[in-house]
Motif scaffolding. Structure first.
Motif, PDB file in Angstrom:
ATOM      1  N   LEU A 219       0.870  -1.070   0.183  1.00 28.58           N
ATOM      2  CA  LEU A 219       0.112   0.161   0.143  1.00 28.58           C
ATOM      3  C   LEU A 219       0.848   1.240  -0.140  1.00 28.58           C
ATOM      4  O   LEU A 219       1.978   1.309   0.856  1.00 28.58           O
ATOM      5  N   THR A 220       0.830   2.150  -0.966  1.00 27.11           N
ATOM      6  CA  THR A 220       1.250   3.469  -0.773  1.00 27.11           C
ATOM      7  C   THR A 220       0.477   4.450   0.192  1.00 27.11           C
ATOM      8  O   THR A 220      -0.818   4.612  -0.262  1.00 27.11           O
ATOM      9  N   VAL A 221       1.067   5.064   0.986  1.00 27.79           N
ATOM     10  CA  VAL A 221       0.325   5.780   1.950  1.00 27.79           C
ATOM     11  C   VAL A 221       0.048   7.024   1.387  1.00 27.79           C
ATOM     12  O   VAL A 221       0.791   7.992   0.841  1.00 27.79           O
ATOM     13  N   GLY A 222      -1.415   7.383   1.261  1.00 23.08           N
ATOM     14  CA  GLY A 222      -1.894   8.598   0.756  1.00 23.08           C
ATOM     15  C   GLY A 222      -2.456   9.516   1.698  1.00 23.08           C
ATOM     16  O   GLY A 222      -2.419   9.394   2.856  1.00 23.08           O
ATOM     17  N   GLU A 223      -2.994  10.575   1.183  1.00 25.83           N
ATOM     18  CA  GLU A 223      -3.624  11.707   2.106  1.00 25.83           C
ATOM     19  C   GLU A 223      -4.642  11.130   2.827  1.00 25.83           C
ATOM     20  O   GLU A 223      -4.746  11.650   4.051  1.00 25.83           O
TER      21      GLU A 223
ATOM     22  N   ILE B  40       6.489   0.149  15.421  1.00 26.51           N
ATOM     23  CA  ILE B  40       8.012   0.425  15.750  1.00 26.51           C
ATOM     24  C   ILE B  40       8.519   1.794  15.447  1.00 26.51           C
ATOM     25  O   ILE B  40       9.205   2.555  16.018  1.00 26.51           O
ATOM     26  N   ARG B  41       8.150   2.192  14.101  1.00 24.47           N
ATOM     27  CA  ARG B  41       8.332   3.711  13.508  1.00 24.47           C
ATOM     28  C   ARG B  41       7.187   4.096  12.759  1.00 24.47           C
ATOM     29  O   ARG B  41       6.316   3.441  12.181  1.00 24.47           O
ATOM     30  N   PRO B  42       7.043   5.707  12.751  1.00 23.99           N
ATOM     31  CA  PRO B  42       5.907   6.157  11.981  1.00 23.99           C
ATOM     32  C   PRO B  42       6.103   5.960  10.394  1.00 23.99           C
ATOM     33  O   PRO B  42       7.441   5.767   9.952  1.00 23.99           O
ATOM     34  N   ALA B  43       5.051   5.623   9.501  1.00 17.68           N
ATOM     35  CA  ALA B  43       4.964   5.494   8.034  1.00 17.68           C
ATOM     36  C   ALA B  43       4.512   7.095   7.914  1.00 17.68           C
ATOM     37  O   ALA B  43       3.555   7.537   8.416  1.00 17.68           O
ATOM     38  N   MET B  44       5.167   7.464   6.639  1.00 15.81           N
ATOM     39  CA  MET B  44       4.674   8.789   6.337  1.00 15.81           C
ATOM     40  C   MET B  44       4.100   8.811   4.958  1.00 15.81           C
ATOM     41  O   MET B  44       3.953   8.032   4.387  1.00 15.81           O
ATOM     42  N   LEU B  45       3.494  10.175   4.732  1.00 17.91           N
ATOM     43  CA  LEU B  45       2.792  10.215   3.341  1.00 17.91           C
ATOM     44  C   LEU B  45       3.541   9.911   2.277  1.00 17.91           C
ATOM     45  O   LEU B  45       4.884  10.389   2.184  1.00 17.91           O
ATOM     46  N   GLY B  46       3.285   9.039   1.487  1.00 15.41           N
ATOM     47  CA  GLY B  46       4.223   8.712   0.361  1.00 15.41           C
ATOM     48  C   GLY B  46       4.906   7.458   0.489  1.00 15.41           C
ATOM     49  O   GLY B  46       5.498   6.839  -0.668  1.00 15.41           O
ATOM     50  N   ASP B  47       4.927   6.916   1.675  1.00 20.65           N
ATOM     51  CA  ASP B  47       5.709   5.652   1.674  1.00 20.65           C
ATOM     52  C   ASP B  47       4.938   4.548   1.159  1.00 20.65           C
ATOM     53  O   ASP B  47       3.790   4.574   1.029  1.00 20.65           O
ATOM     54  N   ARG B  48       5.816   3.682   0.604  1.00 18.76           N
ATOM     55  CA  ARG B  48       5.344   2.469   0.130  1.00 18.76           C
ATOM     56  C   ARG B  48       5.503   1.305   1.157  1.00 18.76           C
ATOM     57  O   ARG B  48       6.512   0.888   1.559  1.00 18.76           O
TER      58      ARG B  48
ATOM     59  N   ILE C 189       1.274  11.717  10.165  1.00 19.31           N
ATOM     60  CA  ILE C 189       1.782  10.249   9.856  1.00 19.31           C
ATOM     61  C   ILE C 189       0.497   9.051   9.329  1.00 19.31           C
ATOM     62  O   ILE C 189      -0.472   9.335   9.891  1.00 19.31           O
ATOM     63  N   CYS C 190       1.044   7.944   9.129  1.00 18.37           N
ATOM     64  CA  CYS C 190      -0.196   6.738   8.636  1.00 18.37           C
ATOM     65  C   CYS C 190      -0.842   6.727   9.818  1.00 18.37           C
ATOM     66  O   CYS C 190      -0.035   6.253  10.944  1.00 18.37           O
ATOM     67  N   HIS C 191      -2.019   6.525   9.716  1.00 22.86           N
ATOM     68  CA  HIS C 191      -2.762   6.185  10.980  1.00 22.86           C
ATOM     69  C   HIS C 191      -2.804   4.785  11.117  1.00 22.86           C
ATOM     70  O   HIS C 191      -2.464   3.800  10.437  1.00 22.86           O
TER      71      HIS C 191
END
Length: 145
Positions: A40-44, A87-95, A52-54
């Protein structure tokens, strides 16, 4: 039918009716007996008030990979309980990639571990799911579809 062919056929049958995973924007990358990979690619629409990714999105990705791995033998299987450690946050745009691997299957009960990583291979979350086989199959064996 080989175990991989069975897993692929079960995944295709599940994916055809999986409105939640497709709504999130997940992609089924690979499946084999006791294993599955989704991405999944983190979108808006996936980020929370902190930008950050929910966590629920990350959990859902891991849970979907868990489901495809658990059902790969064409035995209808559901979750009993799951846990996740962020463990760590995923950010907008991360795959994000969720790789599920069944580590135990005894009778009708299984345990599957899922790792969620980003495009840099960094660990985002670690998920463990307990599964329980129920009545039925994902597809009818011998069915040509």
């Amino acid at each position: 039918m080989t175990p991989q062919e069975r897993a692929q056929k079960a995944a295709a049958a599940m994916w055809a009716d999986d409105r939640a995973s497709t709504w999130f924007g997940m992609e089924l990358v690979a499946v084999d007996e006791g294993r599955a990979t989704l991405a999944l690619t983190v979108g808006e629409d996936h980020v929370n008030g902190h930008g950050i990714c929910h966590g629920g999105v990350t959990f859902s990705l891991a849970d979907s990979a868990f489901a495809f791995a658990c059902n790969s033998r064409n035995q209808s299987t559901v979750a009993q309980h799951n846990t996740i450690s962020y463990i760590r946050p995923a950010m907008l745009g991360d795959r994000l990639t969720a790789q599920a691997e069944e580590i135990s299957l005894t009778g009708r009960s299984g345990i599957t571990d899922v790792t969620v990583t980003n495009q840099n291979g960094e660990l985002i979350a670690s998920f463990r799911g307990a599964s329980r086989a129920v009545r039925g199959q994902v597809f009818t064996e011998g069915d040509s579809t």
